[in-house]
Write a protein that holds these residues in place. Structure first.
Motif, PDB file in Angstrom:
ATOM      1  N   GLU A 296       0.938  -1.137   0.152  1.00  0.00           N
ATOM      2  CA  GLU A 296      -0.066   0.038   0.118  1.00  0.00           C
ATOM      3  C   GLU A 296       0.818   1.118  -0.212  1.00  0.00           C
ATOM      4  O   GLU A 296       1.771   1.488   0.821  1.00  0.00           O
ATOM      5  N   LEU A 297       0.700   2.062  -0.896  1.00  0.00           N
ATOM      6  CA  LEU A 297       1.101   3.477  -1.158  1.00  0.00           C
ATOM      7  C   LEU A 297       0.272   4.671  -0.921  1.00  0.00           C
ATOM      8  O   LEU A 297      -0.721   4.569  -1.320  1.00  0.00           O
ATOM      9  N   PHE A 298       0.812   5.738  -0.092  1.00  0.00           N
ATOM     10  CA  PHE A 298      -0.282   6.597   0.467  1.00  0.00           C
ATOM     11  C   PHE A 298       0.564   7.986  -0.124  1.00  0.00           C
ATOM     12  O   PHE A 298       1.691   8.254   0.307  1.00  0.00           O
ATOM     13  N   PHE A 299      -0.098   8.855  -0.887  1.00  0.00           N
ATOM     14  CA  PHE A 299       0.374  10.150  -1.379  1.00  0.00           C
ATOM     15  C   PHE A 299      -0.800  11.315  -0.932  1.00  0.00           C
ATOM     16  O   PHE A 299      -1.802  11.284  -1.282  1.00  0.00           O
ATOM     17  N   ALA A 300       0.130  12.273  -0.255  1.00  0.00           N
ATOM     18  CA  ALA A 300      -0.777  13.522   0.073  1.00  0.00           C
ATOM     19  C   ALA A 300      -1.304  14.173  -0.992  1.00  0.00           C
ATOM     20  O   ALA A 300      -0.896  13.962  -2.417  1.00  0.00           O
ATOM     21  N   ARG A 301      -2.632  14.644  -1.068  1.00  0.00           N
ATOM     22  CA  ARG A 301      -3.471  15.269  -1.942  1.00  0.00           C
ATOM     23  C   ARG A 301      -2.910  16.834  -2.333  1.00  0.00           C
ATOM     24  O   ARG A 301      -3.508  17.545  -2.419  1.00  0.00           O
ATOM     25  N   ASP A 302      -1.637  16.777  -2.130  1.00  0.00           N
ATOM     26  CA  ASP A 302      -0.953  18.301  -2.806  1.00  0.00           C
ATOM     27  C   ASP A 302      -0.660  18.233  -4.126  1.00  0.00           C
ATOM     28  O   ASP A 302      -0.667  17.149  -4.731  1.00  0.00           O
ATOM     29  N   PRO A 303      -0.168  19.063  -4.954  1.00  0.00           N
ATOM     30  CA  PRO A 303      -0.021  19.277  -6.121  1.00  0.00           C
ATOM     31  C   PRO A 303       1.184  18.306  -6.628  1.00  0.00           C
ATOM     32  O   PRO A 303       1.329  17.674  -7.836  1.00  0.00           O
ATOM     33  N   ALA A 304       1.989  18.099  -5.595  1.00  0.00           N
ATOM     34  CA  ALA A 304       3.225  17.175  -5.961  1.00  0.00           C
ATOM     35  C   ALA A 304       2.944  15.766  -5.815  1.00  0.00           C
ATOM     36  O   ALA A 304       3.910  15.062  -5.893  1.00  0.00           O
ATOM     37  N   ARG A 305       2.048  15.376  -4.899  1.00  0.00           N
ATOM     38  CA  ARG A 305       1.492  14.023  -4.604  1.00  0.00           C
ATOM     39  C   ARG A 305       2.660  13.424  -3.881  1.00  0.00           C
ATOM     40  O   ARG A 305       3.024  12.382  -4.292  1.00  0.00           O
ATOM     41  N   THR A 306       3.010  14.296  -2.749  1.00  0.00           N
ATOM     42  CA  THR A 306       4.207  13.794  -1.919  1.00  0.00           C
ATOM     43  C   THR A 306       3.857  12.485  -1.201  1.00  0.00           C
ATOM     44  O   THR A 306       2.801  12.008  -0.577  1.00  0.00           O
ATOM     45  N   PRO A 307       4.584  11.549  -1.256  1.00  0.00           N
ATOM     46  CA  PRO A 307       4.314  10.102  -0.691  1.00  0.00           C
ATOM     47  C   PRO A 307       4.719  10.292   0.900  1.00  0.00           C
ATOM     48  O   PRO A 307       5.691  10.711   1.409  1.00  0.00           O
ATOM     49  N   VAL A 308       3.671   9.845   1.510  1.00  0.00           N
ATOM     50  CA  VAL A 308       3.820   9.944   3.047  1.00  0.00           C
ATOM     51  C   VAL A 308       3.948   8.756   3.659  1.00  0.00           C
ATOM     52  O   VAL A 308       4.326   8.680   4.822  1.00  0.00           O
ATOM     53  N   LEU A 309       3.398   7.668   3.136  1.00  0.00           N
ATOM     54  CA  LEU A 309       3.318   6.416   3.943  1.00  0.00           C
ATOM     55  C   LEU A 309       3.422   5.037   3.039  1.00  0.00           C
ATOM     56  O   LEU A 309       2.793   5.256   1.818  1.00  0.00           O
ATOM     57  N   ALA A 310       4.009   4.109   3.565  1.00  0.00           N
ATOM     58  CA  ALA A 310       3.949   3.055   2.758  1.00  0.00           C
ATOM     59  C   ALA A 310       3.792   1.677   3.655  1.00  0.00           C
ATOM     60  O   ALA A 310       4.385   1.650   4.747  1.00  0.00           O
ATOM     61  N   LYS A 311       2.975   0.659   3.377  1.00  0.00           N
ATOM     62  CA  LYS A 311       2.936  -0.382   4.071  1.00  0.00           C
ATOM     63  C   LYS A 311       3.238  -1.851   3.239  1.00  0.00           C
ATOM     64  O   LYS A 311       2.864  -1.991   2.205  1.00  0.00           O
ATOM     65  N   VAL A 312       4.517  -2.467   3.846  1.00  0.00           N
ATOM     66  CA  VAL A 312       5.209  -3.449   3.223  1.00  0.00           C
ATOM     67  C   VAL A 312       5.006  -4.822   3.688  1.00  0.00           C
ATOM     68  O   VAL A 312       5.569  -4.821   5.037  1.00  0.00           O
ATOM     69  N   PRO A 313       4.366  -5.840   3.452  1.00  0.00           N
ATOM     70  CA  PRO A 313       4.283  -7.054   4.083  1.00  0.00           C
ATOM     71  C   PRO A 313       5.520  -7.867   4.178  1.00  0.00           C
ATOM     72  O   PRO A 313       6.327  -7.766   3.042  1.00  0.00           O
TER      73      PRO A 313
END
Length: 217
Positions: A188-205
């Protein structure tokens, strides 16, 4: 730690440095990662550094990617230390011949693999994917190169509020499926909804649970 290098985040399209903490399922820190990227008219450069060392066992990885303006790869340099095991290698992309030459820089051999047109290493692909996401598009299923070749598919699954540090951030949730010779992961990858879509979090099994990779300021 190879799965972290393959999966970690989508790099920015302009000069930027981002810092992350890597955490065990218990929440305890395993290590840290730093992503940097810069771009000019001629090429783009991306670096990923991982330090997940514990007493008595060093884990340090560094990857440097150079790609053209279209983010088709030119070269990827890899070096890592895992305990007593150290290695360095270089992947050189010939986009006209659709080949990649993989060469050990620490006393090994050389091999060549066939790839698709506009082949991308993992970091160049991720930079391209983030650029597309910022423009409201999701890249189609495609091959990436990180020594071996991997098939990567991204799926947008909606918006979600996630906790990053002490903040609640509205983010786009992307599910990434990665398959390779010895890899079959869904992260799972999470990107902030800013213009640059800054990556903020990942979940790695991983076998013992799920690692989290969280941005820190």
């Amino acid at each position: 730690m190879k799965y972290l290098a393959v999966l970690l985040f989508l790099l920015p399209a302009s000069a930027q440095t981002l810092h992350y903490t890597i955490n065990w399922p218990s929440g305890l820190s395993l290590g840290e990662a730093t992503l940097t990227a810069s771009a000019s008219k001629e090429h783009s450069d991306s670096d990923l550094t991982i330090d997940a060392s514990v007493p008595g066992f060093a884990v340090r990885d560094h990857y440097h990617s150079t790609s053209g303006p279209d983010l088709c790869s030119i070269q990827l340099d890899k070096s890592f230390t895992h305990g007593r095991h150290k290695a360095e290698e270089r992947l050189t992309f010939d986009q006209q011949k659709n080949t990649v030459t993989r060469e050990s820089l620490s006393g090994g051999g050389k091999s060549e693999i066939s790839v698709s047109s506009c082949a991308r290493d993992a970091l160049a692909f991720l930079q391209f994917a983030r650029r597309e996401l910022a423009q409201g598009r999701l890249v189609p299923h495609q091959q990436i190169v990180f020594g071996a070749t991997y098939q990567v598919r991204l799926e947008f699954t909606g918006q979600q509020a996630v906790k990053v540090g002490e903040e609640r951030i509205d983010a786009d949730r992307i599910v990434a499926s990665i398959k390779g010779p010895a890899t079959d992961l869904t992260v799972e990858l999470f990107f902030a909804r800013d213009p640059a879509r800054t990556p903020v979090l990942a979940k790695v099994p991983v076998p013992i649970g799920t690692l989290t990779v969280e941005r820190v300021r």
